[in-house]
Design a protein around this motif. Structure first.
Motif, PDB file in Angstrom:
ATOM      1  N   PHE A   1       5.835   0.186  10.030  1.00 33.48           N
ATOM      2  CA  PHE A   1       5.200  -1.012   9.475  1.00 33.48           C
ATOM      3  C   PHE A   1       6.235  -2.019   8.974  1.00 33.48           C
ATOM      4  CE2 PHE A   1       0.605  -1.112   9.147  1.00 33.48           C
ATOM      5  CZ  PHE A   1       0.239   0.155   9.577  1.00 33.48           C
TER       6      PHE A   1
ATOM      7  N   PHE B   1      -5.261  -0.487   9.254  1.00 37.80           N
ATOM      8  CA  PHE B   1      -4.637  -1.803   9.089  1.00 37.80           C
ATOM      9  C   PHE B   1      -5.297  -2.830   9.997  1.00 37.80           C
ATOM     10  CE2 PHE B   1      -1.231  -4.633  10.764  1.00 37.80           C
ATOM     11  CZ  PHE B   1      -1.057  -5.405   9.628  1.00 37.80           C
TER      12      PHE B   1
ATOM     13  N   LEU C   1      -8.969   6.653   6.303  1.00 39.56           N
ATOM     14  CA  LEU C   1      -7.939   7.661   6.589  1.00 39.56           C
ATOM     15  C   LEU C   1      -8.535   9.064   6.501  1.00 39.56           C
ATOM     16  CD1 LEU C   1      -4.706   6.310   4.855  1.00 39.56           C
ATOM     17  CD2 LEU C   1      -5.439   6.093   7.224  1.00 39.56           C
TER      18      LEU C   1
ATOM     19  N   PRO D   1      -3.206   5.149  10.158  1.00 40.07           N
ATOM     20  CA  PRO D   1      -2.900   3.989   9.313  1.00 40.07           C
ATOM     21  C   PRO D   1      -2.938   2.680  10.102  1.00 40.07           C
ATOM     22  CG  PRO D   1      -1.358   5.765   8.877  1.00 40.07           C
ATOM     23  CD  PRO D   1      -2.209   6.205  10.032  1.00 40.07           C
TER      24      PRO D   1
ATOM     25  N   MET E   1      -1.508   1.199  -9.745  1.00 41.18           N
ATOM     26  CA  MET E   1      -2.273   0.865  -8.552  1.00 41.18           C
ATOM     27  C   MET E   1      -2.246   2.045  -7.574  1.00 41.18           C
ATOM     28  SD  MET E   1      -1.685  -2.343  -6.028  1.00 41.18           S
ATOM     29  CE  MET E   1       0.026  -1.948  -6.139  1.00 41.18           C
ATOM     30  N   PRO E   2      -3.418   2.378  -7.032  1.00 40.20           N
ATOM     31  CA  PRO E   2      -3.427   3.513  -6.094  1.00 40.20           C
ATOM     32  C   PRO E   2      -2.706   3.155  -4.800  1.00 40.20           C
ATOM     33  CG  PRO E   2      -5.560   2.422  -6.130  1.00 40.20           C
ATOM     34  CD  PRO E   2      -4.729   1.776  -7.192  1.00 40.20           C
ATOM     35  N   MET E   3      -1.976   4.130  -4.282  1.00 40.09           N
ATOM     36  CA  MET E   3      -1.225   3.899  -3.050  1.00 40.09           C
ATOM     37  C   MET E   3      -1.736   4.844  -1.977  1.00 40.09           C
ATOM     38  SD  MET E   3       1.284   1.671  -3.359  1.00 40.09           S
ATOM     39  CE  MET E   3       2.411   0.915  -4.481  1.00 40.09           C
ATOM     40  N   LEU E   4      -1.527   4.499  -0.740  1.00 36.49           N
ATOM     41  CA  LEU E   4      -1.914   5.382   0.361  1.00 36.49           C
ATOM     42  C   LEU E   4      -0.777   6.355   0.644  1.00 36.49           C
ATOM     43  CD1 LEU E   4      -3.469   2.763   2.799  1.00 36.49           C
ATOM     44  CD2 LEU E   4      -4.659   4.320   1.269  1.00 36.49           C
TER      45      LEU E   4
ATOM     46  N   ARG F   1       0.776  -1.239   0.000  1.00 37.41           N
ATOM     47  CA  ARG F   1       0.000   0.000   0.000  1.00 37.41           C
ATOM     48  C   ARG F   1       0.809   1.293   0.000  1.00 37.41           C
ATOM     49  NH1 ARG F   1      -3.871  -2.809  -1.361  1.00 37.41           N
ATOM     50  NH2 ARG F   1      -5.804  -3.011  -0.166  1.00 37.41           N
TER      51      ARG F   1
ATOM     52  N   GLU G   1      -9.738   1.741   2.885  1.00 35.10           N
ATOM     53  CA  GLU G   1      -8.735   2.326   3.768  1.00 35.10           C
ATOM     54  C   GLU G   1      -8.615   3.832   3.524  1.00 35.10           C
ATOM     55  OE1 GLU G   1      -7.103  -1.413   2.209  1.00 35.10           O
ATOM     56  OE2 GLU G   1      -5.290  -0.398   2.886  1.00 35.10           O
ATOM     57  N   GLN G   2      -8.707   4.210   2.238  1.00 36.38           N
ATOM     58  CA  GLN G   2      -8.648   5.649   1.926  1.00 36.38           C
ATOM     59  C   GLN G   2      -9.759   6.391   2.655  1.00 36.38           C
ATOM     60  OE1 GLN G   2      -8.669   5.393  -2.337  1.00 36.38           O
ATOM     61  NE2 GLN G   2      -6.497   5.938  -2.474  1.00 36.38           N
TER      62      GLN G   2
ATOM     63  N   VAL H   1       1.121   8.236   3.403  1.00 39.58           N
ATOM     64  CA  VAL H   1       1.321   8.243   4.860  1.00 39.58           C
ATOM     65  C   VAL H   1       2.694   8.825   5.164  1.00 39.58           C
ATOM     66  CG1 VAL H   1      -0.179   6.299   5.400  1.00 39.58           C
ATOM     67  CG2 VAL H   1       2.190   5.899   4.754  1.00 39.58           C
TER      68      VAL H   1
ATOM     69  N   VAL I   1      -8.408  -0.565  -2.398  1.00 37.05           N
ATOM     70  CA  VAL I   1      -7.757   0.317  -1.437  1.00 37.05           C
ATOM     71  C   VAL I   1      -8.737   1.369  -0.906  1.00 37.05           C
ATOM     72  CG1 VAL I   1      -6.932   1.982  -3.128  1.00 37.05           C
ATOM     73  CG2 VAL I   1      -5.600   1.596  -1.059  1.00 37.05           C
TER      74      VAL I   1
ATOM     75  N   THR J   1       5.516   6.245   9.628  1.00 36.71           N
ATOM     76  CA  THR J   1       4.567   5.134   9.611  1.00 36.71           C
ATOM     77  C   THR J   1       5.096   3.988   8.756  1.00 36.71           C
ATOM     78  OG1 THR J   1       2.931   6.885   9.605  1.00 36.71           O
ATOM     79  CG2 THR J   1       2.129   4.639   9.289  1.00 36.71           C
TER      80      THR J   1
END
Lengths: 313, 315
Positions: B14, A217, A207, A213, B1-4, A131, A203-204, B6, A200, B10
């Motif tokens: 992780f 998760f 947020l 996050p 692909m869409p990513m978050l 992600r 989760e978006q 942060v 995704v 963080t």
């Protein structure tokens, strides 16, 4: 044989039509031959299936019957396919005089802890790889693939010295640590592939609504990823079942051998000067039966887990 | 692909548990092995070993008494023989199980896939018993048919021991190929068979020009993964032969494949002074070969290590 199998199929439809017409005697020569070929093909098919079934079943059948047989049946140069004197003595001895329960307990402990360690160490990392965008992401993925190609056995000496330094030699936890090497890589890759297929957006949204996050998760991704985690844990667990080489490196049998995993224990039974085949057979049956049942019940689940990543890509 | 998006913190948090663990148990052993391979570290020199550059590799690859190429050769032979048998047996069983004329298909399916479900370590030990000279059932059957003096020295003769471990590996592994091929066969649309029949294709032609090309995409990754797993096979063979039989003290045993050779040079009962440095060089060379094979394999269609892990789970 492979030539004959398709014959059966291809001539399948025309033949019954003729038979229904009630003129079997007037069949053209080619048809008669193909009918004959069809019958021969059928026979060959069943012969082949029977031969394969005997091949597949014989070792398993033999060990089951040996587990019920007395020594007089096993230490002889004549063939015995049925126990002449049916006895449960081997089973009783396996439980009372060999540390079979210890072996099973040790193996469950090692495999269980390995699966757990693999999941705990890898899941959040797998999530990050699936992600987050960061420098070195591609490199990490490539490194994972390269590590997967490295069999732990190659680093035998290094593992030995590592465990020696950590005082984990001859300790089941030491074995867990070594097994975790493969487990972490496998679990990470498996979970990451699965997460790649999950949308995704959830989760978006979380947020945007102010979740951290970690919360996203923990509360959203982990519940969704449960099937992948279960499959990864099961595979990790099963990899440990049969592992002999590293277990043999780490664990030295104590006086009665109660500190071994079951594959080491069974091996020690076989290399014992007494070679107690009956007890070995009984112990094998006791250990294998639950595993085979689990395998058959979990098989469907495996395949659905399989289709989602890996080969299907 | 869409990513978050942060914070960097963080991301590090992780990744940390995994990377820390991997640094200790994956990376360090590899790097240490790499280091050892450039030293003369052995049991006797463990207090005063030193850096000797590529001497171990020179000895391994370019000296006449090196076992490397004989061992590599017999391992490759084992791989080729085993994988060909897997393909043939897997193809035949899959074709048979895909034939709708067979009665009781679920029964045959379970029976023929049973070796896959059995824990391989245990079945290896069972096979060892079956091959036993005096009390093993194979020789007992032979005696029944050919008289009391009959006896095949399954695990005592080098060639027969090699054949024995091939048989065991085929028994263990053909179900994997059966499942892979069966899956591909069931994906072939029925109209193709009809069309081929109308066009006058014989059964062999149908198999050669329709079945085979349609099954191949599934077979290629399975074959490569299987070859790699067989190349590094240890458990099954070791449990049955320990790499033997050894004919001469100077030569590796007939079933001493690469992993077993390495293992025996470190933990073998007859090894007084394990030469860790030399074995590390052996291990690194093997890794290079394996990595090359895996790389080639991944180019040919096996994209993730998942399937290899499944095989390992069974191996």
């Amino acid at each position: 044989m492979s030539q004959q199998l398709p014959v059966v199929e291809i001539r399948r439809e025309p033949a019954p039509v003729n038979a229904a017409a009630g003129q079997p005697g007037r069949l053209p020569a080619g048809r008669r031959i193909s009918l004959l070929g069809r019958r021969l093909g059928s026979v060959a098919l069943y012969v082949f299936l029977t031969v394969m079934a005997v091949f597949a079943l014989f070792p398993l059948y033999y060990v089951v019957q040996a587990s019920f047989a007395g020594a007089q049946n096993l230490y002889t140069t004549d063939l015995h396919l049925f126990p002449a004197h049916f006895t449960l003595a081997n089973y009783v001895t396996a439980f009372t005089q060999e540390p079979l329960l210890n072996w099973i307990g040790n193996t469950l402990l090692v495999c269980g802890l390995t699966a757990l360690c693999g999941l705990i160490c890898s899941t959040s990392g797998a999530y990050a790889l699936a992600r987050f965008r960061f420098a070195g992401r591609e490199l990490t993925l490539r490194a994972l693939l390269a590590l997967q190609a490295f069999p732990g056995l190659l680093a035998l000496t290094a593992y030995y010295l590592l465990l020696n330094t950590l005082h984990l030699l001859n300790n089941l936890l030491g074995l867990v640590l070594i097994y975790s090497a493969g487990a972490v890589v496998f679990c990470c890759w498996n979970t990451k592939t699965y997460l790649d297929g999950l949308p995704v957006e959830l989760e978006q949204a979380a947020l945007l609504d102010g979740a951290t996050p970690l919360q996203a998760f923990w509360h959203i991704v982990l519940p969704l990823a449960t099937p992948a985690l279960a499959v990864a844990a099961l595979f990790t667990f099963m990899t440990g079942w049969n592992e002999f080489a590293l277990a043999n490196l780490v664990l030295n049998a104590n006086a009665n051998g109660s500190n071994l995993t079951f594959i080491l224990g069974l091996y020690s039974l076989q290399s014992d000067f007494r070679t107690p085949w009956g007890i070995f057979a009984a112990a094998s049956v006791i250990v294998s039966l639950p595993l085979m049942l689990i395998f058959f019940f979990a098989q469907r689940y495996f395949r659905s887990g399989l289709a989602q990543g890996g080969l299907a890509n | 692909m869409p990513m978050l998006r942060v914070k960097r913190r963080t991301i590090v948090a992780f990744l940390l548990p995994m990377l820390a663990m991997m640094a200790v148990i994956n990376l360090w052993p590899i790097l240490y092995t790499l280091y050892l391979s450039t030293t003369n570290y052995s049991e006797f020199t463990s207090d005063n070993y030193r850096f000797i550059g590529l001497e171990n590799y020179r000895q391994l690859l370019f000296s006449f008494d090196s076992d490397f190429f004989p061992v590599l050769w017999q391992t490759l032979l084992y791989v080729v023989v085993c994988v060909s048998c897997f393909l043939v047996v897997g193809m035949l069983t899959a074709l048979a199980l895909n034939n709708p004329r067979v009665k009781g298909l679920p029964f045959w399916r379970v029976v023929l896939l049973l070796p896959w479900a059995a824990p391989s370590g245990i079945t290896a030990l069972i096979w060892k018993f079956l091959f036993q000279y005096d009390f093993g059932p194979f020789n007992q059957i032979g005696r029944l048919l050919f008289g009391p003096q009959f006896g095949i020295p399954w695990l005592l003769n080098p060639t027969l021991a090699f054949i024995s471990v091939v048989i065991v590996n085929v028994w263990l592994s053909y179900p994997f190929f059966t499942v892979v091929i069966l899956g591909a066969l069931q994906g072939i649309p029925g109209e193709l068979r009809e069309a081929a029949r109308i066009d006058g294709a014989g059964p062999w032609q149908y198999f050669r020009h329709v079945t085979l090309p349609l099954v191949t995409p599934a077979l290629v990754p399975a074959t490569i993964l299987s070859a790699i797993t067989t190349f590094q096979m240890f458990n099954t063979v070791f449990l049955i032969t320990q790499g033997g039989p050894v004919v001469s003290a100077l030569k590796p045993g007939a079933t001493e494949f690469v992993m077993i050779y390495m293992y025996n040079r470190i933990l073998g009962a007859t090894v007084a002074n394990p030469h860790y440095g030399f074995i590390a060089a052996f291990a690194i060379t093997l890794f290079v070969i394996l990595a090359a094979l895996t790389y080639l394999g991944s180019g040919l269609g096996a994209r993730s290590p998942r399937a290899s892990s499944i095989r390992e789970a069974r191996a």
